[in-house]
Design a protein around this motif. Structure first.
Motif, PDB file in Angstrom:
ATOM      1  N   THR A   6     -41.177 -62.268  36.106  1.00 60.57           N
ATOM      2  CA  THR A   6     -39.803 -62.145  36.598  1.00 60.57           C
ATOM      3  C   THR A   6     -39.683 -62.615  38.040  1.00 60.57           C
ATOM      4  O   THR A   6     -38.581 -62.741  38.554  1.00 60.57           O
ATOM      5  CB  THR A   6     -39.311 -60.692  36.496  1.00 60.57           C
ATOM      6  OG1 THR A   6     -40.211 -59.849  37.217  1.00 60.57           O
ATOM      7  CG2 THR A   6     -39.218 -60.255  35.056  1.00 60.57           C
ATOM      8  N   GLY A  16     -39.968 -66.728  34.880  1.00 64.67           N
ATOM      9  CA  GLY A  16     -39.609 -67.315  33.598  1.00 64.67           C
ATOM     10  C   GLY A  16     -40.795 -67.863  32.823  1.00 64.67           C
ATOM     11  O   GLY A  16     -40.653 -68.217  31.660  1.00 64.67           O
ATOM     12  N   ILE A  37     -42.491 -58.579  32.820  1.00 63.89           N
ATOM     13  CA  ILE A  37     -42.103 -57.695  31.720  1.00 63.89           C
ATOM     14  C   ILE A  37     -42.953 -58.081  30.517  1.00 63.89           C
ATOM     15  O   ILE A  37     -43.464 -59.193  30.437  1.00 63.89           O
ATOM     16  CB  ILE A  37     -40.593 -57.803  31.385  1.00 63.89           C
ATOM     17  CG1 ILE A  37     -40.196 -59.250  31.057  1.00 63.89           C
ATOM     18  CG2 ILE A  37     -39.740 -57.239  32.502  1.00 63.89           C
ATOM     19  CD1 ILE A  37     -38.767 -59.402  30.584  1.00 63.89           C
ATOM     20  N   TRP A  39     -43.940 -59.363  26.931  1.00 70.36           N
ATOM     21  CA  TRP A  39     -43.363 -60.392  26.078  1.00 70.36           C
ATOM     22  C   TRP A  39     -43.050 -59.798  24.713  1.00 70.36           C
ATOM     23  O   TRP A  39     -43.864 -59.109  24.113  1.00 70.36           O
ATOM     24  CB  TRP A  39     -44.335 -61.546  25.911  1.00 70.36           C
ATOM     25  CG  TRP A  39     -43.769 -62.644  25.055  1.00 70.36           C
ATOM     26  CD1 TRP A  39     -43.019 -63.678  25.490  1.00 70.36           C
ATOM     27  CD2 TRP A  39     -43.907 -62.793  23.644  1.00 70.36           C
ATOM     28  NE1 TRP A  39     -42.666 -64.476  24.430  1.00 70.36           N
ATOM     29  CE2 TRP A  39     -43.200 -63.941  23.279  1.00 70.36           C
ATOM     30  CE3 TRP A  39     -44.535 -62.067  22.659  1.00 70.36           C
ATOM     31  CZ2 TRP A  39     -43.114 -64.384  21.978  1.00 70.36           C
ATOM     32  CZ3 TRP A  39     -44.452 -62.514  21.354  1.00 70.36           C
ATOM     33  CH2 TRP A  39     -43.750 -63.660  21.029  1.00 70.36           C
ATOM     34  N   GLY A  43     -37.455 -60.662  24.077  1.00 70.12           N
ATOM     35  CA  GLY A  43     -37.609 -61.006  25.486  1.00 70.12           C
ATOM     36  C   GLY A  43     -37.531 -62.492  25.745  1.00 70.12           C
ATOM     37  O   GLY A  43     -37.329 -62.918  26.886  1.00 70.12           O
ATOM     38  N   GLN A  44     -37.685 -63.273  24.717  1.00 71.72           N
ATOM     39  CA  GLN A  44     -37.595 -64.725  24.868  1.00 71.72           C
ATOM     40  C   GLN A  44     -36.206 -65.128  25.376  1.00 71.72           C
ATOM     41  O   GLN A  44     -36.069 -66.105  26.093  1.00 71.72           O
ATOM     42  CB  GLN A  44     -37.916 -65.401  23.534  1.00 71.72           C
ATOM     43  CG  GLN A  44     -38.271 -66.853  23.646  1.00 71.72           C
ATOM     44  CD  GLN A  44     -39.545 -67.091  24.453  1.00 71.72           C
ATOM     45  OE1 GLN A  44     -40.455 -66.291  24.464  1.00 71.72           O
ATOM     46  NE2 GLN A  44     -39.589 -68.204  25.129  1.00 71.72           N
ATOM     47  N   LYS A  45     -35.169 -64.358  25.018  1.00 72.08           N
ATOM     48  CA  LYS A  45     -33.816 -64.623  25.526  1.00 72.08           C
ATOM     49  C   LYS A  45     -33.773 -64.418  27.034  1.00 72.08           C
ATOM     50  O   LYS A  45     -33.083 -65.143  27.752  1.00 72.08           O
ATOM     51  CB  LYS A  45     -32.808 -63.694  24.851  1.00 72.08           C
ATOM     52  CG  LYS A  45     -32.657 -63.938  23.377  1.00 72.08           C
ATOM     53  CD  LYS A  45     -31.737 -62.907  22.762  1.00 72.08           C
ATOM     54  CE  LYS A  45     -31.806 -62.980  21.253  1.00 72.08           C
ATOM     55  NZ  LYS A  45     -31.192 -61.840  20.620  1.00 72.08           N
ATOM     56  N   ASP A  46     -34.517 -63.417  27.513  1.00 68.24           N
ATOM     57  CA  ASP A  46     -34.568 -63.160  28.948  1.00 68.24           C
ATOM     58  C   ASP A  46     -35.188 -64.328  29.703  1.00 68.24           C
ATOM     59  O   ASP A  46     -34.821 -64.604  30.845  1.00 68.24           O
ATOM     60  CB  ASP A  46     -35.374 -61.892  29.240  1.00 68.24           C
ATOM     61  CG  ASP A  46     -34.703 -60.634  28.698  1.00 68.24           C
ATOM     62  OD1 ASP A  46     -33.483 -60.682  28.461  1.00 68.24           O
ATOM     63  OD2 ASP A  46     -35.419 -59.622  28.522  1.00 68.24           O
ATOM     64  N   GLU A  48     -34.890 -67.510  29.162  1.00 67.23           N
ATOM     65  CA  GLU A  48     -33.872 -68.530  29.438  1.00 67.23           C
ATOM     66  C   GLU A  48     -32.971 -68.107  30.595  1.00 67.23           C
ATOM     67  O   GLU A  48     -32.622 -68.917  31.444  1.00 67.23           O
ATOM     68  CB  GLU A  48     -33.050 -68.822  28.184  1.00 67.23           C
ATOM     69  CG  GLU A  48     -33.843 -69.472  27.080  1.00 67.23           C
ATOM     70  CD  GLU A  48     -34.557 -70.735  27.530  1.00 67.23           C
ATOM     71  OE1 GLU A  48     -33.950 -71.555  28.254  1.00 67.23           O
ATOM     72  OE2 GLU A  48     -35.734 -70.889  27.183  1.00 67.23           O
ATOM     73  N   GLN A  49     -32.589 -66.855  30.639  1.00 71.19           N
ATOM     74  CA  GLN A  49     -31.734 -66.350  31.716  1.00 71.19           C
ATOM     75  C   GLN A  49     -32.471 -66.405  33.056  1.00 71.19           C
ATOM     76  O   GLN A  49     -31.897 -66.812  34.069  1.00 71.19           O
ATOM     77  CB  GLN A  49     -31.298 -64.919  31.414  1.00 71.19           C
ATOM     78  CG  GLN A  49     -30.330 -64.353  32.418  1.00 71.19           C
ATOM     79  CD  GLN A  49     -29.899 -62.948  32.032  1.00 71.19           C
ATOM     80  OE1 GLN A  49     -30.376 -62.367  31.082  1.00 71.19           O
ATOM     81  NE2 GLN A  49     -28.996 -62.401  32.820  1.00 71.19           N
ATOM     82  N   ILE A  50     -33.738 -66.038  33.069  1.00 67.19           N
ATOM     83  CA  ILE A  50     -34.534 -66.081  34.297  1.00 67.19           C
ATOM     84  C   ILE A  50     -34.681 -67.514  34.784  1.00 67.19           C
ATOM     85  O   ILE A  50     -34.534 -67.805  35.974  1.00 67.19           O
ATOM     86  CB  ILE A  50     -35.924 -65.435  34.068  1.00 67.19           C
ATOM     87  CG1 ILE A  50     -35.777 -63.931  33.850  1.00 67.19           C
ATOM     88  CG2 ILE A  50     -36.855 -65.719  35.228  1.00 67.19           C
ATOM     89  CD1 ILE A  50     -37.042 -63.253  33.354  1.00 67.19           C
TER      90      ILE A  50
END
Length: 149
Positions: A6, A16, A37, A39, A43-46, A48-50
């Protein structure tokens, strides 16, 4: 253990990135400090956001990083802090203090997470700090810590 970073971790990766590390390193160091965090498929969606957030903050090219480096190295950064007798500070100089001092000196905006302090700054005088602008570009900036405030 597979984790998602993160924030940037020296020698491991940037925010990321999905990396594999030893269980103890993740459990005892990275996870409690919020640098990673666990995996999971969700969490894979996170990730992309990161990555999207990192892309907005990061310096895009080496040329741009070199321009910012030239600006930073051309600025004299002075920071006034409370100090006791003998030149010892009450506390230490934080990366946030350095960012505000660079801004006050007329330098460019710098992300406080890019500042690398090898040892805490706890005394008055002249210090050298490193600012990692790009994985290949590091600006070395002089910082003069004076008594004041």
């Amino acid at each position: 253990m597979k984790i998602i970073l993160t924030s940037e971790v020296s020698g491991l990766g940037t925010a990321g990135d999905v990396v594999e590390v030893k269980d103890g390193y993740a459990r005892n160091y990275l996870l409690p400090r919020g640098a990673a965090i666990r995996w999971t498929k969700g969490g894979q969606k996170d990730v992309e956001q990161i990555r999207r957030g990192r892309k907005i903050r990061e310096i895009a090219s080496i040329e741009q990083a070199n321009d910012v480096k030239a600006q930073l190295e051309g600025v004299t950064v002075r920071l006034k802090v409370r100090a006791g007798t003998g030149g010892r500070l009450f506390g230490s100089v934080t990366p946030a203090d350095i960012v505000s001092a660079v801004k006050a000196a007329g330098g460019p905006d710098v992300d406080k997470r890019r500042i690398e302090l090898s040892t805490p700054i706890k005394s008055l005088g002249s210090h050298r700090i490193s600012i990692r602008l790009h994985p290949e570009v590091v600006a070395n900036v002089g910082l003069n810590v004076d008594a004041g405030k």
